[in-house]
Write a protein that holds these residues in place. Structure first.
Motif, PDB file in Angstrom:
ATOM      1  N   LYS A 148       0.868  -0.944  -0.068  1.00  0.00           N
ATOM      2  CA  LYS A 148      -0.175   0.077  -0.053  1.00  0.00           C
ATOM      3  C   LYS A 148       0.872   1.314   0.125  1.00  0.00           C
ATOM      4  O   LYS A 148       0.544   2.335  -0.805  1.00  0.00           O
ATOM      5  CB  LYS A 148      -0.866  -0.064   1.396  1.00  0.00           C
ATOM      6  N   MET A 149       1.903   1.102   0.843  1.00  0.00           N
ATOM      7  CA  MET A 149       2.853   2.300   0.909  1.00  0.00           C
ATOM      8  C   MET A 149       3.358   2.601  -0.432  1.00  0.00           C
ATOM      9  O   MET A 149       3.694   3.909  -0.801  1.00  0.00           O
ATOM     10  CB  MET A 149       3.779   2.007   1.891  1.00  0.00           C
TER      11      MET A 149
ATOM     12  N   THR B 213       0.990  10.633  -0.948  1.00  0.00           N
ATOM     13  CA  THR B 213       1.708  10.838   0.524  1.00  0.00           C
ATOM     14  C   THR B 213       1.347  12.381   0.514  1.00  0.00           C
ATOM     15  O   THR B 213       1.566  13.019  -0.248  1.00  0.00           O
ATOM     16  CB  THR B 213       3.233  10.674   0.540  1.00  0.00           C
ATOM     17  N   VAL B 214       0.799  12.678   1.734  1.00  0.00           N
ATOM     18  CA  VAL B 214       0.301  13.935   1.994  1.00  0.00           C
ATOM     19  C   VAL B 214       1.203  14.366   3.223  1.00  0.00           C
ATOM     20  O   VAL B 214       0.874  13.875   4.523  1.00  0.00           O
ATOM     21  CB  VAL B 214      -1.053  14.390   2.273  1.00  0.00           C
ATOM     22  N   GLY B 215       2.283  14.897   3.160  1.00  0.00           N
ATOM     23  CA  GLY B 215       3.212  15.084   4.269  1.00  0.00           C
ATOM     24  C   GLY B 215       3.771  13.588   4.829  1.00  0.00           C
ATOM     25  O   GLY B 215       4.238  12.997   3.999  1.00  0.00           O
ATOM     26  N   ILE B 216       3.513  13.126   6.125  1.00  0.00           N
ATOM     27  CA  ILE B 216       3.832  12.037   6.241  1.00  0.00           C
ATOM     28  C   ILE B 216       2.643  10.944   6.462  1.00  0.00           C
ATOM     29  O   ILE B 216       2.958   9.706   6.794  1.00  0.00           O
ATOM     30  CB  ILE B 216       4.381  12.037   7.876  1.00  0.00           C
ATOM     31  N   ARG B 217       1.595  11.260   5.953  1.00  0.00           N
ATOM     32  CA  ARG B 217       0.505  10.641   5.787  1.00  0.00           C
ATOM     33  C   ARG B 217       0.026   9.807   4.372  1.00  0.00           C
ATOM     34  O   ARG B 217       0.611  10.445   3.592  1.00  0.00           O
ATOM     35  CB  ARG B 217      -0.957  11.293   6.265  1.00  0.00           C
ATOM     36  N   TYR B 218      -0.319   8.771   4.362  1.00  0.00           N
ATOM     37  CA  TYR B 218      -0.598   8.014   3.229  1.00  0.00           C
ATOM     38  C   TYR B 218      -2.146   8.163   2.714  1.00  0.00           C
ATOM     39  O   TYR B 218      -2.806   7.803   3.711  1.00  0.00           O
ATOM     40  CB  TYR B 218      -0.157   6.550   3.311  1.00  0.00           C
ATOM     41  N   THR B 219      -2.677   8.532   1.559  1.00  0.00           N
ATOM     42  CA  THR B 219      -3.869   8.515   1.475  1.00  0.00           C
ATOM     43  C   THR B 219      -4.547   7.285   0.930  1.00  0.00           C
ATOM     44  O   THR B 219      -3.706   6.099   0.864  1.00  0.00           O
ATOM     45  CB  THR B 219      -4.141   9.381   0.009  1.00  0.00           C
ATOM     46  N   GLU B 220      -5.793   6.976   1.227  1.00  0.00           N
ATOM     47  CA  GLU B 220      -6.515   5.870   1.100  1.00  0.00           C
ATOM     48  C   GLU B 220      -6.646   5.624  -0.577  1.00  0.00           C
ATOM     49  O   GLU B 220      -6.499   6.469  -1.520  1.00  0.00           O
ATOM     50  CB  GLU B 220      -7.841   5.756   1.782  1.00  0.00           C
TER      51      GLU B 220
END
Length: 307
Positions: A44-45, A50-57
């Motif tokens: 998934k990664m 990526t949005v900053g340090i987050r990963y979108t669904e």
């Protein structure tokens, strides 16, 4: 009385069924928890935005529409960038070379062990397993003291007046190959020994009675019958060699770049986790291919023996 016997038989069958399911289910549960789930997370990664340090669904449901967003840029970059292609090919080359050398060294040793008297085989097996009693990292690091410019080998050759100045052995393909062969040759010997020790020696006697020379007997009888051990040993050596990191890091050099080192750099030096995840997924797929060939070979061998 018949009802009691029927109940006992049913209880016995139920216990056997649950026992078989537990024996099979527990390893599968182990694989799901410790391999499949982490692999899905890494997958998934590798394809998520990526949005900053987050990963979108990857999926979203908006206004009655199911949307799937998969980012393939990392994988496209992998197959178009020369660095990764050369690294993959280098990893396959060194892994294949390591497998061939381990087979050349391990087969005679396994053959000698299998043909040795039964009372000394445990001692020989212990000698093969002895390196595992020491830390893997220490065993690999010890080769630096042997192969360094001022190491044991160079000092010995200079003392014997065979060379005038140290030979460059460290941080070359030679040093890395030596380290990989040393680390993985037991994984070749053990399955070969397990296969050769079960061989029916009457087949060798029959070949001799039919006029075959010892060399012909070896190539026409012993080697074909030990094919399963050769394949199993080759897989045990080749697969971990492809993703090896410690030995290239300690003994290799710039010309011996392997995919394990690139994976480490992407994760911890560049902090590019999506790209590192794509490298990791590609490496797993690269390793699964020889595993699939091995399973197909095993299935074909089993069907031939069944016939």
């Amino acid at each position: 009385m018949n009802i009691t016997k029927s109940l006992k038989a049913a209880a016995l069958n139920l216990g056997q069924t649950w026992g078989r399911r537990s024996v099979i289910g527990i390893p599968y549960l182990f694989l799901i928890l410790l391999f499949t789930v982490p692999f899905v997370v890494v997958l998934k990664m590798s394809v998520a935005e990526t949005v900053g340090i987050r990963y979108t669904e990857l999926t979203s449901y908006v206004d009655g529409m199911l949307q799937i967003k998969i980012k393939l840029a990392n994988y496209i970059f992998l197959v178009t960038d020369d660095l990764y292609l050369k690294t993959y090919l280098s990893s396959l080359k060194f892994a294949a070379l390591n497998t061939v050398i381990c087979l050349i060294i391990g087969y005679p040793f396994a053959y000698f062990m299998a043909r040795s008297p039964a009372n000394i085989r445990p001692a020989l097996l212990m000698l093969v397993s002895l390196p595992f009693w020491t830390s893997y990292l220490l065993r690999v690091y010890a080769w630096r003291g042997l192969l360094d410019d001022q190491g044991v080998f160079n000092n010995l050759l200079i003392w014997l007046h065979l060379i005038d100045e140290p030979i460059k052995m460290m941080h070359t393909g030679f040093s890395m190959t030596i380290g990989m062969v040393y680390a993985y040759v037991p994984f070749m010997i053990l399955p070969l020994y397990a296969n050769l020790v079960k061989m029916d020696l009457r087949l060798l006697e029959a070949a001799k009675d039919l006029g075959a020379t010892p060399w012909e007997t070896f190539w026409l009888v012993t080697v074909p019958l030990s094919k399963n051990g050769i394949v199993a040993g080759a897989m045990l050596v080749f697969i971990p060699s492809v993703g090896e990191y410690v030995i290239p890091e300690l003994l290799g050099g710039p010309s011996t770049l392997m995919i394990g080192r690139v994976l480490w750099d992407e994760f911890f030096s560049n902090n590019d986790w999506p790209m590192a995840s794509a490298v990791a997924v590609s490496m797993v797929i690269l390793i699964l291919f020889p595993l699939a060939l091995f399973n197909k070979y095993q299935a074909d061998s089993g069907s031939v023996r069944g016939v």
